[in-house]
Write a protein that holds these residues in place. Structure first.
Motif, short mmCIF file in Angstrom:
data_model
loop_
_atom_site.label_atom_id
_atom_site.label_comp_id
_atom_site.label_asym_id
_atom_site.label_seq_id
_atom_site.Cartn_x
_atom_site.Cartn_y
_atom_site.Cartn_z
N GLY A 205 0.82 -1.22 0.00
CA GLY A 205 0.00 0.00 0.00
C GLY A 205 0.84 1.26 0.00
N ALA A 206 2.17 1.11 0.06
CA ALA A 206 3.07 2.27 -0.03
C ALA A 206 4.35 1.79 -0.70
N PRO A 207 5.09 2.68 -1.40
CA PRO A 207 6.32 2.24 -2.07
C PRO A 207 7.41 1.89 -1.05
N PRO A 208 8.36 0.99 -1.39
CA PRO A 208 9.31 0.44 -0.43
C PRO A 208 10.31 1.42 0.15
N PHE A 209 10.68 2.47 -0.59
CA PHE A 209 11.78 3.34 -0.12
C PHE A 209 11.26 4.73 0.23
N GLU A 210 9.96 4.82 0.37
CA GLU A 210 9.34 6.13 0.66
C GLU A 210 9.91 6.67 1.97
N GLU A 211 10.25 7.93 1.98
CA GLU A 211 10.81 8.54 3.19
C GLU A 211 10.11 9.87 3.45
N ALA A 212 9.46 9.93 4.60
CA ALA A 212 8.82 11.22 4.94
C ALA A 212 9.91 12.30 4.99
N ALA A 213 11.13 11.86 5.37
CA ALA A 213 12.23 12.83 5.55
C ALA A 213 12.57 13.49 4.21
N GLY A 214 12.09 12.92 3.08
CA GLY A 214 12.27 13.66 1.81
C GLY A 214 13.28 13.03 0.87
N TYR A 215 13.62 13.79 -0.13
CA TYR A 215 14.38 13.43 -1.31
C TYR A 215 15.68 12.66 -1.00
N ARG A 216 16.56 13.30 -0.23
CA ARG A 216 17.88 12.72 0.01
C ARG A 216 17.76 11.41 0.77
N ALA A 217 16.81 11.36 1.72
CA ALA A 217 16.64 10.14 2.53
C ALA A 217 16.15 9.00 1.62
N THR A 218 15.22 9.35 0.70
CA THR A 218 14.71 8.33 -0.23
C THR A 218 15.84 7.84 -1.12
N TYR A 219 16.63 8.80 -1.61
CA TYR A 219 17.78 8.50 -2.47
C TYR A 219 18.71 7.50 -1.76
N ARG A 220 19.02 7.77 -0.48
CA ARG A 220 19.93 6.89 0.28
C ARG A 220 19.35 5.50 0.40
N ARG A 221 18.04 5.41 0.67
CA ARG A 221 17.42 4.10 0.87
C ARG A 221 17.41 3.32 -0.45
N ILE A 222 17.23 4.04 -1.56
CA ILE A 222 17.23 3.34 -2.87
C ILE A 222 18.65 2.84 -3.15
N ALA A 223 19.62 3.75 -2.97
CA ALA A 223 21.02 3.40 -3.30
C ALA A 223 21.50 2.22 -2.46
N LYS A 224 20.98 2.14 -1.21
CA LYS A 224 21.41 1.02 -0.35
C LYS A 224 20.49 -0.18 -0.50
N VAL A 225 19.41 -0.01 -1.32
CA VAL A 225 18.34 -1.02 -1.40
C VAL A 225 17.95 -1.44 0.02
N ASP A 226 17.61 -0.41 0.80
CA ASP A 226 17.22 -0.63 2.20
C ASP A 226 15.77 -1.08 2.22
N LEU A 227 15.57 -2.40 2.00
CA LEU A 227 14.22 -2.95 1.75
C LEU A 227 13.72 -3.71 2.98
N LYS A 228 12.55 -3.29 3.49
CA LYS A 228 11.92 -4.03 4.59
C LYS A 228 10.55 -4.48 4.09
N ILE A 229 10.36 -5.81 4.04
CA ILE A 229 9.06 -6.31 3.57
C ILE A 229 8.25 -6.78 4.78
N PRO A 230 7.09 -6.16 5.04
CA PRO A 230 6.28 -6.53 6.21
C PRO A 230 5.90 -8.01 6.14
N ASP A 231 5.74 -8.65 7.34
CA ASP A 231 5.43 -10.08 7.29
C ASP A 231 3.95 -10.33 6.95
N THR A 232 3.19 -9.25 6.67
CA THR A 232 1.82 -9.46 6.17
C THR A 232 1.89 -9.90 4.70
N VAL A 233 3.08 -9.73 4.09
CA VAL A 233 3.24 -10.10 2.68
C VAL A 233 3.61 -11.58 2.59
#
Ligand SMILES: Clc1cnc2c(Nc3ccc(N4CCOCC4)cc3)nc(-c3cccnc3)cn12
Length: 273
Positions: A205-233
């Motif tokens: 229901g939301a994209p994986p690297f979305e960051e309320a903190a904004g652009y740079r934070a999202t960029y960092r999470r994408i570059a690191k592929v900082d992926l957390k998949i909820p166990d509801t999946v």
């Protein structure tokens, strides 16, 4: 009837209700007077195109989309213009924007999500076979046909492979793969990454690297592929998402293998709602 080369004009159409507002203009339901054929007429103001310096992008969008024929790609039947506006004659998608359905329901049932991902995979296979990279696969660019089938619309960011982005990135970063946020040369595998982001957003229901903190934070999470998949999946969905959201483009699951993945095969049995 294939009247693809004829000269269209506004007089050929009866304009109906507004369907919605896109990035650069309004979309209206319209009927071609002679045939009674229902279309969506996208009206774009040239002034807005010039201001955003996207005339070339629109020309490419028209060039690419007008030659594509696939059940999961929205047809562009033709276009015309007058002194102030450009008009795109598009296939009408009777069930509207997938994005609105997603936001209304929060997230999709996994069988529904898998069916949409399978349809998008078939569309991407067709695009890649034509050496077209879409580069902007996200819920906002997917419309729903008569039977609720997904159709990729909006080829504004598509290019003939390989491409390097000249336009500055605007709008959400969420769907961009590492190689694009890093401005590196990219090819068809960017769409594999976006397919993974799309699958994640459909089941979570939301994209994986979305960051309320904004652009740079999202960029960092994408570059690191900082992926957390909820166990509801489900494990199958999580497995496919992980196989697509790989930093190294060569490690991303190829489209042929996506179609054979257990999670996707699950969706074939469930008939569309
Ligand atoms: Cl291009 C193109 C082809 N078909 C459409 C379409 N079709 C469409 C169908 C049905 C409903 N309704 C279904 C009942 O509930 C109310 C909405 C809306 C749009 N919408 C847009 C659009 C574009 C921007 C914002 N919002 C909608 C662009 N389209």
């Amino acid at each position: 009837t294939e009247q693809k080369n004829r000269k269209w004009s506004l007089a050929d159409f009866e304009i109906g209700k507004p369907l919605g507002k896109g990035k650069f203009g309004h979309v209206y339901l319209a009927r071609e007077r002679r045939s009674g054929f229902i279309v969506a007429l996208k009206i774009i103001y040239k002034a807005e195109l010039e201001a955003a310096k996207v005339e070339k992008q629109l020309r490419r969008e028209i060039e690419i989309q007008s030659h594509l024929r696939h059940p999961h790609i929205l047809r562009l039947y033709g276009y015309f213009y007058d002194e102030k506006r450009v008009y795109l004659i598009l296939e009408y998608a009777p069930q509207g924007e997938l994005y609105k359905t997603l936001r209304r329901t929060g997230k999709f049932e996994e069988a529904t999500a898998a069916r949409y991902i399978r349809q998008m995979t078939l569309a991407l296979q067709y695009l890649h076979s034509r050496h077209v990279i879409h580069r902007d696969i996200k819920p906002e660019n997917i419309l729903l046909g008569l039977n609720g089938e997904a159709k990729i619309a909006d080829f504004g960011w598509s290019v003939h492979a390989p491409g390097t982005r000249r336009q500055t990135l605007c709008g959400t970063l969420d769907y961009l793969p590492p190689e694009m946020v890093e401005g590196k040369e990219h090819a068809w595998w960017v769409d594999l990454w976006s397919l993974g982001v799309l699958a994640y957003e459909f089941v979570v229901g939301a994209p994986p690297f979305e960051e309320a903190a904004g652009y740079r934070a999202t960029y960092r999470r994408i570059a690191k592929v900082d992926l957390k998949i909820p166990d509801t999946v489900s494990p199958d969905a999580a497995d496919l998402i992980r196989k697509l959201l790989q930093h190294d483009p060569e490690k991303r699951l190829p489209l042929e293998k996506v179609l054979r993945h257990p999670w996707i095969r699950l969706s074939i049995n469930i008939s569309p709602t």
